[in-house]
Design an enzyme around this catalytic site. Structure first.
Site, PDB file in Angstrom:
ATOM      1  N   CYS A 107      41.579  18.644  54.210  1.00 14.60           N
ATOM      2  CA  CYS A 107      41.362  17.640  53.167  1.00 14.60           C
ATOM      3  C   CYS A 107      41.341  16.236  53.743  1.00 14.60           C
ATOM      4  CB  CYS A 107      42.446  17.765  52.103  1.00 14.60           C
ATOM      5  SG  CYS A 107      44.062  17.173  52.650  1.00 14.60           S
ATOM      6  N   THR A 143      43.571  13.896  53.466  1.00 12.35           N
ATOM      7  CA  THR A 143      44.828  13.522  54.109  1.00 12.35           C
ATOM      8  C   THR A 143      44.868  14.026  55.545  1.00 12.35           C
ATOM      9  OG1 THR A 143      45.960  13.579  51.973  1.00 12.35           O
ATOM     10  CG2 THR A 143      47.337  13.651  53.948  1.00 12.35           C
ATOM     11  N   HIS A 163      42.977  11.694  57.601  1.00 11.49           N
ATOM     12  CA  HIS A 163      43.775  10.499  57.917  1.00 11.49           C
ATOM     13  C   HIS A 163      44.710  10.780  59.090  1.00 11.49           C
ATOM     14  CE1 HIS A 163      42.632   7.601  54.850  1.00 11.49           C
ATOM     15  NE2 HIS A 163      42.671   8.550  53.943  1.00 11.49           N
ATOM     16  N   HIS A 171      48.256  21.952  54.313  1.00 10.61           N
ATOM     17  CA  HIS A 171      49.080  22.151  53.130  1.00 10.61           C
ATOM     18  C   HIS A 171      48.311  22.744  51.953  1.00 10.61           C
ATOM     19  CE1 HIS A 171      47.389  18.063  52.908  1.00 10.61           C
ATOM     20  NE2 HIS A 171      47.293  18.301  51.610  1.00 10.61           N
ATOM     21  N   GLU A 172      46.992  22.854  52.035  1.00  9.46           N
ATOM     22  CA  GLU A 172      46.214  23.541  51.000  1.00  9.46           C
ATOM     23  C   GLU A 172      46.050  24.984  51.463  1.00  9.46           C
ATOM     24  OE1 GLU A 172      42.464  21.657  50.512  1.00  9.46           O
ATOM     25  OE2 GLU A 172      43.287  19.684  50.038  1.00  9.46           O
ATOM     26  N   CYS A 227      68.150  10.690  45.489  1.00  6.47           N
ATOM     27  CA  CYS A 227      67.657   9.310  45.493  1.00  6.47           C
ATOM     28  C   CYS A 227      67.415   8.847  44.059  1.00  6.47           C
ATOM     29  CB  CYS A 227      66.374   9.201  46.313  1.00  6.47           C
ATOM     30  SG  CYS A 227      64.912   9.897  45.506  1.00  6.47           S
ATOM     31  N   CYS A 237      64.554  10.769  42.247  1.00 10.60           N
ATOM     32  CA  CYS A 237      64.936  12.129  41.858  1.00 10.60           C
ATOM     33  C   CYS A 237      65.869  12.112  40.648  1.00 10.60           C
ATOM     34  CB  CYS A 237      65.605  12.848  43.025  1.00 10.60           C
ATOM     35  SG  CYS A 237      64.485  13.344  44.351  1.00 10.60           S
ATOM     36  N   CYS A 240      59.908  11.723  45.327  1.00 16.61           N
ATOM     37  CA  CYS A 240      61.209  11.408  45.936  1.00 16.61           C
ATOM     38  C   CYS A 240      61.048  10.294  46.967  1.00 16.61           C
ATOM     39  CB  CYS A 240      61.752  12.677  46.593  1.00 16.61           C
ATOM     40  SG  CYS A 240      63.167  12.454  47.675  1.00 16.61           S
TER      41      CYS A 240
END
Length: 340
Positions: A37, A39, A42, A60-61, A93, A96, A104
């Site tokens: 993707c 990202t 990048h 991550h996909e 945090c 969250c 987060c």
């Protein structure tokens, strides 16, 4: 097992690695497919070098099946079809505690901040798993994560049936936003420079516009009876698109910033003031977005076969990035398991 890693300096290396057993609370996934993707681009370009630790197994996909279950994990069994919502939050945090765990302040985006899915066997926290319905093709299921992005973007805009939506940028996420927005009842116009992409998008029965050929403000005003669009999604990442987005929205319209902008951009704040526009960021997704995305993929709402330009073996990951850079593909999947 084979892995693909980003080693810095626009270098992707494919090498052998020893798989590890899942720790307590983890599951091990036999990864089938991983999508590449924007990202990931990048990362490849070095734009996220200050964030990622190299060498990084990224991705991550994805889709796959459970290969092993760690101690203490219940509700999952070997062979279950899954995808992963790749977010791990600290739960402590201020974000969250306010209920915004998905953004987060110390978020671990798995596949960026920690090892990702471009490896044959991938250990992840069990709570990140999202179940796939029986019969869903695993190559199609690798699109669930970007579909969840689109679902979140549309929900963030509070888009209503009958609204008009302009999508600036007809890449994979732009097409998915257009598809989800239409499914939710909106009338959609996609602005895209690339002729081939416009033809593909028109093949899905969307109206498109080449802003070099026609004045986009005039077209949108004509389309909306002089009002302007209810929602404008900026998905292109281009400075000119950001400057122009405010001119396309109606009075009290909404602009949703979807693209990653690695440097600050100019924006027409006079227009924001004059029309009382709302500008929203949309970063990742919530669990409900993932669940909706699974339904949309399973029901065939998502044009998966159009979006997936081709599937390449893990050994060809570097070549796939060259094609994405050159605009020669909409979406490339990596066949991590060697199924094709």
């Amino acid at each position: 097992m084979l892995t693909a890693t980003y080693s810095g300096d626009r270098t992707i290396e494919v090498s052998e690695a020893e798989p590890s057993t899942p720790a307590p609370g983890q599951v091990q996934i036999a990864v089938a497919y991983t999508g590449l993707c924007g990202t990931d681009l990048h990362i490849f370009h070095g734009s996220m070098d200050a964030r990622v630790q190299t060498p990084l197994v990224f991705g991550h996909e994805m889709s796959g099946t459970i290969a092993a279950v760690g101690e203490g994990v219940t509700g999952w069994a070997v062979g279950d079809g899954v995808t992963v919502m790749p977010l791990a939050w600290d739960g402590t945090c201020p974000a969250c505690l306010a209920g915004n765990q998905h953004i987060c302040q110390n978020l671990d985006f798995i596949g960026i901040d920690s090892p990702g899915s471009l490896q044959a066997l991938w250990n992840v926290p069990a709570e990140t798993l999202v179940r796939l319905p029986a019969g869903v093709a695993l190559d199609h299921a690798a699109l669930v994560e970007p579909v969840a992005v689109a679902v979140h973007d549309v929900r963030r805009a509070n888009l209503q049936p009958g609204d008009t939506a302009v999508v600036i940028g007809g890449g994979p996420i732009g097409v998915l936003i257009a598809t989800v927005a239409r499914h939710f009842g909106a009338d959609v116009l996609v602005i895209e420079l690339d002729e081939k992409r416009r033809a593909q998008i028109e093949g899905l029965s969307f109206a498109t516009l080449d802003p070099r050929a026609r004045d986009q403000v005039a077209v949108v005003e004509e389309w909306t009876g002089g009002a302007g669009a209810d929602v404008v999604f900026e998905v292109s990442g281009a400075a000119q698109a950001v400057r122009g987005a405010t001119s396309l929205a109606k009075v009290r319209g909404t602009i949703v910033v979807v693209a990653i902008h690695p440097t600050p951009r100019e924006i027409d704040l006079q227009r924001v003031f004059w029309r009382e526009l709302s500008i929203l960021g949309a970063r990742v997704y919530e669990r409900r977005d993932f669940e909706t995305a699974v339904e949309l993929v399973a029901d065939g709402v998502i044009p998966a076969d159009l979006l997936i330009t081709r599937i390449v073996p893990l050994s060809k990951t570097a070549e796939a990035f060259a094609d994405l850079e050159a605009g020669r593909a909409m979406k490339i999947l990596v066949d991590v398991a060697g199924q094709r």
